[in-house]
Design a protein around this motif. Structure first.
Motif, PDB file in Angstrom:
ATOM      1  N   HIS A  66      -1.219  26.819  -2.153  1.00  0.00           N
ATOM      2  CA  HIS A  66      -2.082  26.935  -3.336  1.00  0.00           C
ATOM      3  C   HIS A  66      -1.704  28.141  -4.189  1.00  0.00           C
ATOM      4  O   HIS A  66      -1.944  28.160  -5.384  1.00  0.00           O
ATOM      5  N   GLY A  67      -1.097  29.157  -3.590  1.00  0.00           N
ATOM      6  CA  GLY A  67      -0.775  30.388  -4.310  1.00  0.00           C
ATOM      7  C   GLY A  67       0.585  30.397  -4.970  1.00  0.00           C
ATOM      8  O   GLY A  67       0.907  31.323  -5.703  1.00  0.00           O
ATOM      9  N   CYS A  68       1.389  29.383  -4.724  1.00  0.00           N
ATOM     10  CA  CYS A  68       2.738  29.334  -5.303  1.00  0.00           C
ATOM     11  C   CYS A  68       2.643  28.831  -6.737  1.00  0.00           C
ATOM     12  O   CYS A  68       2.520  27.633  -6.979  1.00  0.00           O
ATOM     13  N   ASP A  69       2.690  29.770  -7.679  1.00  0.00           N
ATOM     14  CA  ASP A  69       2.493  29.397  -9.078  1.00  0.00           C
ATOM     15  C   ASP A  69       3.620  29.872  -9.997  1.00  0.00           C
ATOM     16  O   ASP A  69       3.483  29.852 -11.207  1.00  0.00           O
ATOM     17  N   TRP A  70       4.730  30.308  -9.398  1.00  0.00           N
ATOM     18  CA  TRP A  70       5.869  30.742 -10.203  1.00  0.00           C
ATOM     19  C   TRP A  70       7.138  30.375  -9.489  1.00  0.00           C
ATOM     20  O   TRP A  70       7.199  30.536  -8.267  1.00  0.00           O
ATOM     21  N   PRO A  71       8.130  29.902 -10.193  1.00  0.00           N
ATOM     22  CA  PRO A  71       8.121  29.592 -11.624  1.00  0.00           C
ATOM     23  C   PRO A  71       7.164  28.430 -11.922  1.00  0.00           C
ATOM     24  O   PRO A  71       6.706  27.749 -11.016  1.00  0.00           O
ATOM     25  N   MET A  72       6.934  28.240 -13.186  1.00  0.00           N
ATOM     26  CA  MET A  72       5.921  27.272 -13.618  1.00  0.00           C
ATOM     27  C   MET A  72       6.130  25.880 -13.018  1.00  0.00           C
ATOM     28  O   MET A  72       5.170  25.190 -12.707  1.00  0.00           O
ATOM     29  N   GLN A  73       7.403  25.467 -12.830  1.00  0.00           N
ATOM     30  CA  GLN A  73       7.633  24.117 -12.307  1.00  0.00           C
ATOM     31  C   GLN A  73       7.104  23.952 -10.887  1.00  0.00           C
ATOM     32  O   GLN A  73       6.861  22.824 -10.442  1.00  0.00           O
ATOM     33  N   ALA A  74       6.859  25.046 -10.189  1.00  0.00           N
ATOM     34  CA  ALA A  74       6.276  24.956  -8.848  1.00  0.00           C
ATOM     35  C   ALA A  74       4.883  24.323  -8.913  1.00  0.00           C
ATOM     36  O   ALA A  74       4.458  23.662  -7.963  1.00  0.00           O
ATOM     37  N   LEU A  75       4.191  24.518 -10.012  1.00  0.00           N
ATOM     38  CA  LEU A  75       2.840  23.968 -10.153  1.00  0.00           C
ATOM     39  C   LEU A  75       2.822  22.439 -10.167  1.00  0.00           C
ATOM     40  O   LEU A  75       1.781  21.837  -9.932  1.00  0.00           O
ATOM     41  N   SER A  76       3.979  21.815 -10.408  1.00  0.00           N
ATOM     42  CA  SER A  76       4.035  20.351 -10.393  1.00  0.00           C
ATOM     43  C   SER A  76       4.106  19.800  -8.970  1.00  0.00           C
ATOM     44  O   SER A  76       3.927  18.600  -8.760  1.00  0.00           O
ATOM     45  N   LEU A  77       4.343  20.666  -7.995  1.00  0.00           N
ATOM     46  CA  LEU A  77       4.408  20.249  -6.593  1.00  0.00           C
ATOM     47  C   LEU A  77       3.003  20.174  -5.997  1.00  0.00           C
ATOM     48  O   LEU A  77       2.137  20.971  -6.357  1.00  0.00           O
ATOM     49  N   PRO A  78       2.781  19.271  -5.069  1.00  0.00           N
ATOM     50  CA  PRO A  78       1.453  19.210  -4.443  1.00  0.00           C
ATOM     51  C   PRO A  78       1.201  20.439  -3.565  1.00  0.00           C
ATOM     52  O   PRO A  78       2.094  20.891  -2.855  1.00  0.00           O
ATOM     53  N   ALA A  79      -0.013  20.957  -3.645  1.00  0.00           N
ATOM     54  CA  ALA A  79      -0.419  22.080  -2.805  1.00  0.00           C
ATOM     55  C   ALA A  79      -0.919  21.529  -1.470  1.00  0.00           C
ATOM     56  O   ALA A  79      -1.709  20.585  -1.453  1.00  0.00           O
ATOM     57  N   VAL A  80      -0.483  22.125  -0.371  1.00  0.00           N
ATOM     58  CA  VAL A  80      -0.886  21.663   0.963  1.00  0.00           C
ATOM     59  C   VAL A  80      -1.831  22.648   1.648  1.00  0.00           C
ATOM     60  O   VAL A  80      -2.158  22.468   2.806  1.00  0.00           O
ATOM     61  N   THR A  81      -2.251  23.682   0.918  1.00  0.00           N
ATOM     62  CA  THR A  81      -3.186  24.665   1.471  1.00  0.00           C
ATOM     63  C   THR A  81      -4.246  25.011   0.436  1.00  0.00           C
ATOM     64  O   THR A  81      -4.072  24.751  -0.762  1.00  0.00           O
ATOM     65  N   ALA A  82      -5.314  25.619   0.927  1.00  0.00           N
ATOM     66  CA  ALA A  82      -6.370  26.150   0.061  1.00  0.00           C
ATOM     67  C   ALA A  82      -7.075  27.254   0.835  1.00  0.00           C
ATOM     68  O   ALA A  82      -7.175  27.191   2.061  1.00  0.00           O
ATOM     69  N   PRO A  83      -7.558  28.272   0.136  1.00  0.00           N
ATOM     70  CA  PRO A  83      -8.293  29.327   0.843  1.00  0.00           C
ATOM     71  C   PRO A  83      -9.638  28.806   1.340  1.00  0.00           C
ATOM     72  O   PRO A  83     -10.263  27.962   0.696  1.00  0.00           O
ATOM     73  N   LYS A  84     -10.065  29.290   2.495  1.00  0.00           N
ATOM     74  CA  LYS A  84     -11.398  28.944   3.001  1.00  0.00           C
ATOM     75  C   LYS A  84     -12.474  29.773   2.312  1.00  0.00           C
ATOM     76  O   LYS A  84     -13.644  29.463   2.398  1.00  0.00           O
TER      77      LYS A  84
END
Length: 140
Positions: free
Chosen positions: A34-52
């Motif tokens: 969920h925290g991988c937000d750079w470079p911008m194209q990383a945001l197009s990938l699905p996030a497999v985590t989230a903070p509790k």
């Protein structure tokens, strides 16, 4: 000889996501934290985590919630097992520096045991730099 397929990589650490892109291997990435937000194209990938813990809360509330989670034990992050299984990664990159900063290899191994299917072939790469030279070693 069949040409080797590109590895399917999930990065669970912002820094390693950036390194993968900097090495020109961004096409290998199929998922991120969920925290991988750079470079911008990383945001197009699905996030497999989230903070509790809700990261929009005031710092004191976050600190108290994280401390309470640490006392209870277990991971500080949700790992979406179904999403991870659907991505079929060959490699998952994580870390062991800080339980609060990102998913640890132990948290990941526990999550993989709960995932449907056989995940024994997944290579878990755990970065654990202490010195600048360790970063270079981890990149290799």
């Amino acid at each position: 000889n069949m040409p080797r397929a590109e590895p399917r990589v999930v990065s669970l650490l912002s820094a390693t996501t950036e390194i993968v892109y900097a090495l020109g291997c961004g096409s290998y990435l199929v998922g991120r934290s969920h925290g991988c937000d750079w470079p911008m194209q990383a945001l197009s990938l699905p996030a497999v985590t989230a903070p509790k813990v809700d990261p929009s809360k005031p710092s004191l509330e976050i600190d108290q919630a994280v401390r309470a989670q640490m006392v209870k034990g277990g991971p500080v992050y949700h790992i979406f097992n179904d999403q991870l299984s659907k991505l079929r990664p060959d490699v998952i990159i994580t870390q062991n520096q800080c339980r609060i900063c990102a998913v640890t290899s132990d948290d990941l191994k526990t999550a993989l045991e709960e995932c449907p299917g056989d995940h024994t072939a997944i290579k878990i790469v755990t970065v654990q730099p202490v010195r600048l030279g360790d970063i270079k070693r981890d990149i290799r």
